[in-house]
Write an enzyme that holds these catalytic residues in place. Structure first.
Site, short mmCIF file in Angstrom:
data_model
loop_
_atom_site.label_atom_id
_atom_site.label_comp_id
_atom_site.label_asym_id
_atom_site.label_seq_id
_atom_site.Cartn_x
_atom_site.Cartn_y
_atom_site.Cartn_z
N GLU A 1 0.82 -1.21 0.00
CA GLU A 1 0.00 0.00 0.00
C GLU A 1 0.85 1.26 0.00
O GLU A 1 0.49 2.27 -0.61
CB GLU A 1 -0.95 0.00 1.20
CG GLU A 1 -1.88 -1.21 1.28
CD GLU A 1 -2.62 -1.51 -0.01
OE1 GLU A 1 -2.94 -0.57 -0.75
OE2 GLU A 1 -2.88 -2.70 -0.28
N GLU B 1 -1.31 -1.80 -9.81
CA GLU B 1 -1.19 -3.01 -9.00
C GLU B 1 0.07 -3.81 -9.30
O GLU B 1 0.68 -4.39 -8.40
CB GLU B 1 -2.43 -3.88 -9.18
CG GLU B 1 -3.71 -3.22 -8.72
CD GLU B 1 -3.65 -2.77 -7.26
OE1 GLU B 1 -2.81 -3.27 -6.50
OE2 GLU B 1 -4.45 -1.90 -6.89
#
EC number: 3.4.11.-
Length: 904
Positions: free
Chosen positions: A318, A340
């Protein structure tokens, strides 16, 4: 309020995309949260507008707008103005709204927890991909960035959080606010919190939360500027003591990211909020990361390796998004992998390896990302890494192994618990393949160039390739890897003076037909050769840019392709050479690394399943690995066992297969024992955890007795301190698998009131491991009535692998489809339920039944999951048809040549 400005150009707007004749520039959001009434109200939410007004920048007049329409199909509100606006003018649109806080896990919702036996609530946001529109009116597309000035009204005893630091906070009656939004006469019980203005950002990254939160605090000092920034982790008071490790990881990785990218973290602070009810695993909201308890919490006195790895992976992943996605954002969801894939590669491998080198993240990447991405990418219904996403409804479907794992696939990483069914998490293999070919240092330099060229902007794949090419001076390799479906299998034949290598598209259902075999990939070959003196070398510049080529080498010596398992492809060797590689893999001090051995095993089993090779050759390869001591290779063996189980579970040979695997694993268990001595290497600890888990799942008598004995003590004392933390999961699963109602009730009790998130996970696995019809039905009832919506995926995933449950899960799914769909509508999870239901389906009849069930259902949000599940079922049916005789013959021969020990 929203300020709008001049249009931006876009020549191809579908009906599901917003027109760009007016775009946002800045939002002022005032949100009032009432946790007692479970509602919020504020300035926005077009869907629930009851008052709309407009103000021109050239006039102080406010005009009420009554001509407002809503198109539910495209989730769009249209406001018709009383008069035309001049081109380039700026307007201010003000919208009141109110809505209940629900527990739908999307938009602005509430999460529930127990405090001294009483249920309490707090609120938070989850806006990715298109749920910001549920909380406030907005241009909810990633390219339409704006700045945000957020303020919150909340009860005085609560804490309000958002992306930015607090500017001011105090009683409502001391603040200059829109009193139309405030109806409670007792102003003293409410407070007003204003946050700093954000940088330009996409709506899906906006975040705010309100509740009775506690926090731990740390900081880091920027290696670029010397500035010190505060770091906090927030949780409810019952959880905060378990959050220190996650906070420590955040403080360690942030300066490493700044050094890697040569770009300072952009915001004044970075918080993390631990959440009881959460759909995905974690979310990279800029300045306020959110995520599940299982993603961030660990008991400091009972920390097991797997939980620490999950936390470190999640937190680091994250934080990587603070650069990839937050500061440089994809223009549209078809480039999701830019977010991602890089977060997986950087967060779970390159940066994490600097903090925890003992975890061998480069090596573990193959098992955790490459293998799963290859499997999904091999189905005929696979999609490219870069995929068309015309509507908001389809965004959730691309959050799968391809977007997370294929793009990163040639990296190493651990799969977080949340990612197992959906994203494992988490593009990395392909990026890793490029980084190895180019050299990691040059690769990161190119990434830095890309980021610096697009600070606070939106990007597409070509922008990234340009940056990397500037730093590496290599031709663009990636176009077909990201824009085309599938990946290749390299078929290798020996010639008089070398090897002939041919590439074709690999399909799990068999050899690709000509129309499906048009793509030519540029493939880094990474060819390992061994000279007559036994010295190994690797050619990392060898490239296959055409359909086939001949590579000169001495075929009398050992050789292999894809050394290090960094390439995103399969390799089909001549049978005789595979035997030679197997002999070398089994040799002590082999020149083949752990990555080489596990990729060889994975290729052998996968190519057998698709008919490119025989299943007996894969079993023979596994048989040679009896002396294997690397836990990563053992996890590949475990995966092979799972693939065979999901296909052969109804066949007469199934018990013989289990006997075969027991003879391999039990000697390793006996050698290692059940204790974890202090100071033991992590490699040995992880090996012990893995082999005991495999042996227990196979019903090895001594292992089962040991773990059941531990669980009996747990039931009697209520304490798990006598059980090694790393074996808690296997202990809970074994207890219910070989126990009864008493063990089931103990797991139910642990799940409903878990002392730690890890116990909650272990108890879930226990409840799903039962074998009797009675307890299977009890678990089904439990799923319907007591399992929170955000945990449904886990139950379907585990039940789907339980051969005693078999097709009962499909019947349960059919009977409860409408309720399950309603509970998970709008979340990422429903497609994962489909995959869980189909896990043990392995016949053409199963495929027909699944297809027939969905024939009259609205599958617009899950069509990829349905199609992929059907492809996998059909592939398994073909595997059985081809290989039943081959497997039986090999097992008969193995039984004759190997006396099966008693008590296995």
């Amino acid at each position: 309020m929203s300020e709008t400005s001049t249009p931006i150009s876009d020549s191809s707007i579908s009906k599901h995309r917003l027109p760009t004749n007016v775009v946002p520039k800045h939002y002022d959001l005032l949100i009032k949260t009432d946790l007692k009434a479970l509602k919020f109200e504020g300035i926005t939410s077009i869907q629930y507008a009851n008052h709309v007004s407009i103000e021109s920048e050239s006039s102080t007049n406010v005009v009420a707008l009554e001509n407002v329409s809503y198109d539910e199909d495209v989730e769009r509100t249209t406001v018709t103005l009383p008069q035309a606006l001049k081109q380039g003018s700026s307007i201010r649109l003000s919208i009141k709204h109110s809505r209940e806080l629900t527990n739908e896990l999307m938009g602005y919702y509430f999460s529930a927890y127990k405090d001294e036996g009483k249920e309490r609530h707090y609120s938070l946001t989850q806006f990715e991909a298109t749920a910001a529109r549920r909380a406030f009116p907005c241009w909810d597309e990633p390219m339409l960035k704006a700045t945000f000035q957020i303020a919150m009204i909340s009860r005085e005893e609560t804490v309000s959080l958002s992306n930015m630091p607090v500017i001011s906070e105090g009683p409502v009656n001391n603040a200059s606010i829109n009193t139309d939004l405030f109806h409670d006469q007792d102003h003293a019980k409410w407070k007003y919190t204003q946050f700093e203005k954000t940088p330009v950002m996409s709506t899906y990254l906006v975040a705010f939360a309100n509740g009775d939160f506690k926090y731990l605090e740390s900081s880091y000092t920027s290696p670029l500027s010397g500035e010190t920034r505060p770091l906090r982790i927030y949780a409810t008071k019952d959880l905060i003591d378990q959050s220190q490790f996650a906070l420590d990881v955040k403080a360690k990785v942030l300066p490493l990211y700044e050094q890697a990218f040569d770009i300072e973290y952009a915001l004044p602070k970075l918080d993390t909020l631990v959440v009881h009810d959460f759909d995905a695993g974690a979310m990279e909201n800029w300045g306020l990361i959110t995520g599940r308890t299982t993603a961030f919490l660990v008991d400091p006195d009972r920390a097991n390796v797997e939980t620490k790895q999950i936390i470190a992976v999640t937190q680091s992943h994250e934080v990587a998004h603070m650069w990839f996605g937050n500061i440089a954002t994809m223009k549209w969801w078809d480039n999701l992998w830019l977010n991602e894939g890089f977060a997986t590669l950087m967060g779970e491998v390159i940066i994490l390896n600097k903090v925890f080198p003992e975890w061998k993240v480069y090596s573990s990447f193959y098992n955790e990302h490459t293998s799963s991405a290859l499997s999904l990418d091999a189905t005929p219904s696979s999609h490219p890494v870069q995929v068309d996403v015309p509507s908001a409804d389809e965004v959730g479907q691309i959050f799968d192994e391809l977007s997370y794992s294929k793009a990163a696939a040639s990296t190493s990483a651990f799969t977080s618990i949340n990612a197992l069914p959906m994203m494992l998490k988490h593009v990395p293999p392909v990026l890793r393949m490029l980084s190895v070919y180019a050299g990691e240092e040059k690769f990161l330099k190119g990434v830095s160039i890309y980021l610096k060229d697009h600070l606070y902007q939106n990007t597409v794949a070509e922008d990234l390739w340009k940056g990397i090419q500037q730093a590496t001076d290599i031709p663009a390799l990636m176009t077909n890897w990201t824009s085309k479906i599938g990946h290749p299998v390299l078929t290798v034949e020996e010639t008089d003076d070398g090897i002939r290598i041919r590439q074709d598209r690999y399909l799990s259902t068999g050899v690709a037909e000509e129309e499906d075999n048009q793509t030519i990939w540029q493939i880094p070959l990474n060819i390992l050769t061994v000279n007559p003196n036994g010295e190994a070398s690797v050619d990392r510049q060898a490239l296959l840019p055409t359909r086939e080529t001949v590579y000169q080498l001495d075929i009398k010596q050992l050789w292999m392709l894809n050394q290090g398992a960094t390439g995103f492809y399969r390799v089909l060797y001549p049978p005789r050479h595979l035997v030679k590689l197997g002999e070398e893999a089994a040799r002590e001090n082999s020149v083949l690394s752990a990555e080489d051995r596990l990729s060889l095993l994975s290729d052998a089993m996968t190519l057998a399943s698709s008919g490119h090779a025989t299943t007996s050759s894969a079993l023979a390869f596994i048989d040679r690995l009896r002396s294997e001591t690397d836990y990563l290779v053992w996890r590949a063996i475990q995966q092979s066992l799972g693939e065979l189980t999901s296909t052969w579970w109804e066949q007469p040979e199934f018990e013989d297969l289990r006997d075969f695997f027991r003879t391999i694993v039990i000697p390793v268990v006996n050698k290692l024992g059940y204790e974890y001595p202090e100071g033991e290497s992590i490699d040995i600890s992880e090996l012990r955890t893995t082999v005991i888990g495999v042996a227990a799942s196979l019903g090895a008598v001594e292992v089962v007795q040991k773990l059941k004995q531990w669980f009996d003590i747990y039931i009697e004392t209520g304490s798990d301190k006598h059980i090694p933390p790393d074996l808690l999961m296997s202990t809970f699963a074994t207890a219910t698998r070989f126990g009864g109602k008493r063990e089931w009730e103990a797991c139910r009790k642990a799940y409903t009131n878990p002392p730690t998130p890890w116990i909650e996970t272990c108890s879930s696995i226990g409840l799903c491991s039962v074998r009797s019809d009675e307890l299977i039905e009890e678990t089904f009832k439990f799923v319907k009535t007591e399992v929170q919506s955000h945990n449904l995926w886990r139950y379907f995933d585990i039940l789907g692998c339980n051969v005693k449950v078999g097709r009962k899960l499909f019947s349960f799914f059919q009977d409860n489809y409408d309720d399950l769909y309603k509970r998970l509508d709008g979340t990422f999870q429903f497609g994962d339920l489909v995959k869980g239901v189909s896990s043990l389906m392995s016949t053409q009849s199963d495929a027909n039944d699944l297809r027939e069930f969905f024939k009259h259902k609205d599958t617009s949000k899950i069509n990829l999951a349905v199609d992929q599940s059907l492809d996998i079922i059909i592939a398994k049916a073909h595997w059985l048809e081809r290989s039943k005789g081959d497997v039986k013959t090999w097992l008969d021969g193995w039984k004759k040549n190997n006396k099966i020990a008693e008590g296995l």
